[in-house]
Scaffold this active site. Structure first.
Site, PDB file in Angstrom:
ATOM      1  N   GLU A 272       0.854  -1.195   0.000  1.00 52.19           N
ATOM      2  CA  GLU A 272       0.000   0.000   0.000  1.00 52.19           C
ATOM      3  C   GLU A 272       0.883   1.236   0.000  1.00 52.19           C
ATOM      4  O   GLU A 272       0.886   2.012   0.937  1.00 52.19           O
ATOM      5  CB  GLU A 272      -1.012  -0.018   1.152  1.00 52.19           C
ATOM      6  CG  GLU A 272      -0.435  -0.297   2.504  1.00 52.19           C
ATOM      7  CD  GLU A 272      -1.483  -0.362   3.604  1.00 52.19           C
ATOM      8  OE1 GLU A 272      -2.595  -0.841   3.380  1.00 52.19           O
ATOM      9  OE2 GLU A 272      -1.141   0.078   4.725  1.00 52.19           O
ATOM     10  N   GLY A 274       2.141   4.902  -1.266  1.00 53.56           N
ATOM     11  CA  GLY A 274       1.541   6.158  -1.707  1.00 53.56           C
ATOM     12  C   GLY A 274       2.602   7.045  -2.344  1.00 53.56           C
ATOM     13  O   GLY A 274       2.595   7.315  -3.542  1.00 53.56           O
ATOM     14  N   ARG A 275       3.566   7.440  -1.511  1.00 50.95           N
ATOM     15  CA  ARG A 275       4.585   8.396  -1.936  1.00 50.95           C
ATOM     16  C   ARG A 275       5.269   8.010  -3.248  1.00 50.95           C
ATOM     17  O   ARG A 275       5.392   8.834  -4.155  1.00 50.95           O
ATOM     18  CB  ARG A 275       5.635   8.510  -0.829  1.00 50.95           C
ATOM     19  CG  ARG A 275       6.703   9.564  -1.072  1.00 50.95           C
ATOM     20  CD  ARG A 275       7.840   9.405  -0.063  1.00 50.95           C
ATOM     21  NE  ARG A 275       7.352   9.319   1.293  1.00 50.95           N
ATOM     22  CZ  ARG A 275       7.143  10.358   2.095  1.00 50.95           C
ATOM     23  NH1 ARG A 275       7.399  11.563   1.659  1.00 50.95           N
ATOM     24  NH2 ARG A 275       6.676  10.184   3.313  1.00 50.95           N
ATOM     25  N   ARG A 310       5.757  20.286   3.272  1.00 48.74           N
ATOM     26  CA  ARG A 310       6.822  19.399   3.754  1.00 48.74           C
ATOM     27  C   ARG A 310       8.107  20.130   4.167  1.00 48.74           C
ATOM     28  O   ARG A 310       8.675  19.804   5.216  1.00 48.74           O
ATOM     29  CB  ARG A 310       7.140  18.309   2.724  1.00 48.74           C
ATOM     30  CG  ARG A 310       5.955  17.379   2.457  1.00 48.74           C
ATOM     31  CD  ARG A 310       6.330  16.202   1.575  1.00 48.74           C
ATOM     32  NE  ARG A 310       7.160  15.248   2.258  1.00 48.74           N
ATOM     33  CZ  ARG A 310       8.456  15.117   2.096  1.00 48.74           C
ATOM     34  NH1 ARG A 310       9.100  15.867   1.231  1.00 48.74           N
ATOM     35  NH2 ARG A 310       9.127  14.228   2.787  1.00 48.74           N
ATOM     36  N   TYR A 314       8.812  19.353   8.092  1.00 52.39           N
ATOM     37  CA  TYR A 314       9.949  18.575   8.599  1.00 52.39           C
ATOM     38  C   TYR A 314      11.258  18.870   7.880  1.00 52.39           C
ATOM     39  O   TYR A 314      12.080  17.977   7.697  1.00 52.39           O
ATOM     40  CB  TYR A 314       9.708  17.054   8.664  1.00 52.39           C
ATOM     41  CG  TYR A 314       8.542  16.441   7.933  1.00 52.39           C
ATOM     42  CD1 TYR A 314       7.485  15.904   8.686  1.00 52.39           C
ATOM     43  CD2 TYR A 314       8.489  16.340   6.547  1.00 52.39           C
ATOM     44  CE1 TYR A 314       6.413  15.289   8.056  1.00 52.39           C
ATOM     45  CE2 TYR A 314       7.420  15.725   5.912  1.00 52.39           C
ATOM     46  CZ  TYR A 314       6.379  15.209   6.674  1.00 52.39           C
ATOM     47  OH  TYR A 314       5.322  14.598   6.056  1.00 52.39           O
ATOM     48  N   CYS A 341       2.599  34.726   6.821  1.00 52.70           N
ATOM     49  CA  CYS A 341       3.213  35.412   7.949  1.00 52.70           C
ATOM     50  C   CYS A 341       3.730  34.377   8.944  1.00 52.70           C
ATOM     51  O   CYS A 341       3.221  34.258  10.066  1.00 52.70           O
ATOM     52  CB  CYS A 341       2.210  36.356   8.596  1.00 52.70           C
ATOM     53  SG  CYS A 341       1.612  37.567   7.420  1.00 52.70           S
ATOM     54  N   GLU A 342       4.659  33.587   8.492  1.00 50.91           N
ATOM     55  CA  GLU A 342       5.275  32.498   9.250  1.00 50.91           C
ATOM     56  C   GLU A 342       6.703  32.430   8.752  1.00 50.91           C
ATOM     57  O   GLU A 342       6.919  32.229   7.553  1.00 50.91           O
ATOM     58  CB  GLU A 342       4.612  31.160   8.897  1.00 50.91           C
ATOM     59  CG  GLU A 342       3.399  30.761   9.682  1.00 50.91           C
ATOM     60  CD  GLU A 342       3.718  30.338  11.093  1.00 50.91           C
ATOM     61  OE1 GLU A 342       4.873  29.926  11.339  1.00 50.91           O
ATOM     62  OE2 GLU A 342       2.823  30.432  11.941  1.00 50.91           O
TER      63      GLU A 342
END
Ligand code: PLP
Length: 416
Positions: A272, A274-275, A310, A314, A341-342
């Protein structure tokens, strides 16, 4: 796949961006299909082999339809994902329902669709019995704990919230036998973005040994073993992609020696992933809005972390190509930013890139998994469009961009 190539020329992507305003994610159908066929071919030795696409990686029905055409099932973990599968025409045992901390409504829907239910916890047996009934076919998720080394994204299995312990598995299967279950599967998922091919062979070995032991003690014959997902992709130019043929062949050997050789009948191997299915075949295309110089140099894009979380989430590396500047040496170091604004709204930090000017198109690689899917609306940012670059090189809009009306759709202005 050659290192960090683009499936389109500068002229092609410029023409696409004329018609479809940036930012957008664009997916390469040919790349997705060829990769899907490579994966299936690597497990052709196993007659019942099936890959269940982990829908969360890229929940777009058009891509799911393409994967369905390649023979894939769908791995779902929420009610909307189950409904998406149903809408794409994937139902019954072509759905694997692998969730955790599962609400009743999801078990009910999974049962209604005839999905293969993969339980995450021993208490879910009674819960499922009460809310939807125990199906004839059932699967349990194993957490090998200290048996298996850790992995950067999922972490150490002992710290992971997922699955049954070894002894709970024996108890769980015995209980399910008593409750009338007749067909059984075994599952684990202990890695994420893992590039070491041996990791997947070792995981298969652990599961094959376990299946033989459960078979001996409880008399259960497994119909399938689901080895989960977690096959990584080469985000960095120097990363080596997982050799699928090596993994398929290693698992074939382990299957012969440790399962068939130990008296367990033939069974179906499921994955299974995904990536690795869609990840490398998606590209976030944005435009340079501003170039700024203060204590550092910044290239500011019209995309932000709402389109690809992403790197901020991380510190993940995503390769960046500026098509108009290919061939020009990366002379200077830039942070590539969005407009949230981060301060961690950055696609790259201290990245050597050719000088860019406002209006240049910028392509961020490997956004086909956990890219658009992780999008959000914080700071009033809207989710982008998704495009499909077809086999015949035409371009199809497979999700329109959100509008301000979409953003306001859940608000009630009538009492202001
Ligand atoms: C996320 C997930 C997958 C897919 O993982 P990839 O790393 O994308 O291959 C498979 N199964 C479960 C249960 C998952 O949560």
């Amino acid at each position: 796949m050659p290192k960090k190539c683009l499936p389109f020329t500068l002229e092609e992507i410029a023409a696409i961006a004329e018609k479809h305003p940036t930012p957008f994610h664009i997916y390469d159908e040919q790349g997705i299909r060829e990769n899907a066929r490579r994966l299936v071919a690597a497990f052709a030795w196993n007659p019942g082999f099936k890959e269940y696409f982990a829908v969360k990686a890229c929940p777009n029905p058009r891509l799911m339809q393409i994967l369905k055409e390649e023979g894939f099932g769908m791995d779902c973990s929420s009610l909307p994902e189950l409904i998406l599968s149903e809408r794409v025409g994937v139902t019954g045992e072509s759905i694997m329902f692998t969730s955790n901390n599962t609400p009743e409504s999801e078990f009910v829907k999974a049962r209604e669709l005839g999905a293969v239910i993969n339980l995450d916890d021993i208490t879910h047996i009674d819960y499922l019995k009460r809310c939807a009934g125990i199906p004839e076919l059932i699967c349990l998720r194993y957490n090998p704990g200290a048996l298996k080394g850790g992995n950067a994204i999922i972490g150490n299995p002992e710290e992971a919230k997922y699955g049954f312990t070894g002894s709970q598995l024996f108890e769980g299967y015995a209980k399910l036998q008593q409750l009338g279950a007749k067909r059984f599967g075994l599952h684990t998922m202990v890695a994420s973005n893992e590039l070491n091919p041996n990791y997947f062979v070792e995981t298969a070995e652990i599961l094959f040994d376990l299946a033989v032991e459960i078979n001996r003690q409880l008399g259960i014959t497994f119909e399938f073993i689901n080895l989960g997902g977690g096959i990584g992709i080469p985000y960095k130019p120097e990363d080596v992609p997982v050799d699928l043929e090596f993994v398929g062949e290693g698992i074939r050997k382990a299957y012969q020696e440790r399962l068939i050789g130990k008296g367990h009948p033939e069974l179906k191997i499921y994955l299974e992933c995904g990536r690795m299915i869609t990840g490398p075949y998606g590209y976030l295309v944005a435009k340079v809005l501003h170039v700024k110089e203060t204590y550092k140099r910044y290239i500011g894009l019209d995309a932000c972390m709402a389109n690809l979380m992403r790197p901020a989430l991380y510190g993940a590396y995503h390769h960046i190509t500026i098509p108009a500047r290919i061939g020009q040496l990366g002379a200077r170091v830039y942070d590539v930013t969005g407009s949230l604004c981060e301060n961690n709204d950055k696609f790259a930090v201290n990245r050597k890139l050719p000088d860019a000017v406002p209006g240049d198109l910028v392509v961020i690689h490997d956004t086909g998994a956990h890219g658009h899917a992780m999008g959000f609306q914080y700071n009033g940012k809207l989710r982008s469009a998704e495009l499909l670059l077809r086999m015949d090189r035409s371009v199809e809009l497979i999700r329109r961009a959100e509008t301000v009306e979409d953003y306001f759709a859940t608000l009630d202005f009538s009492r202001l």
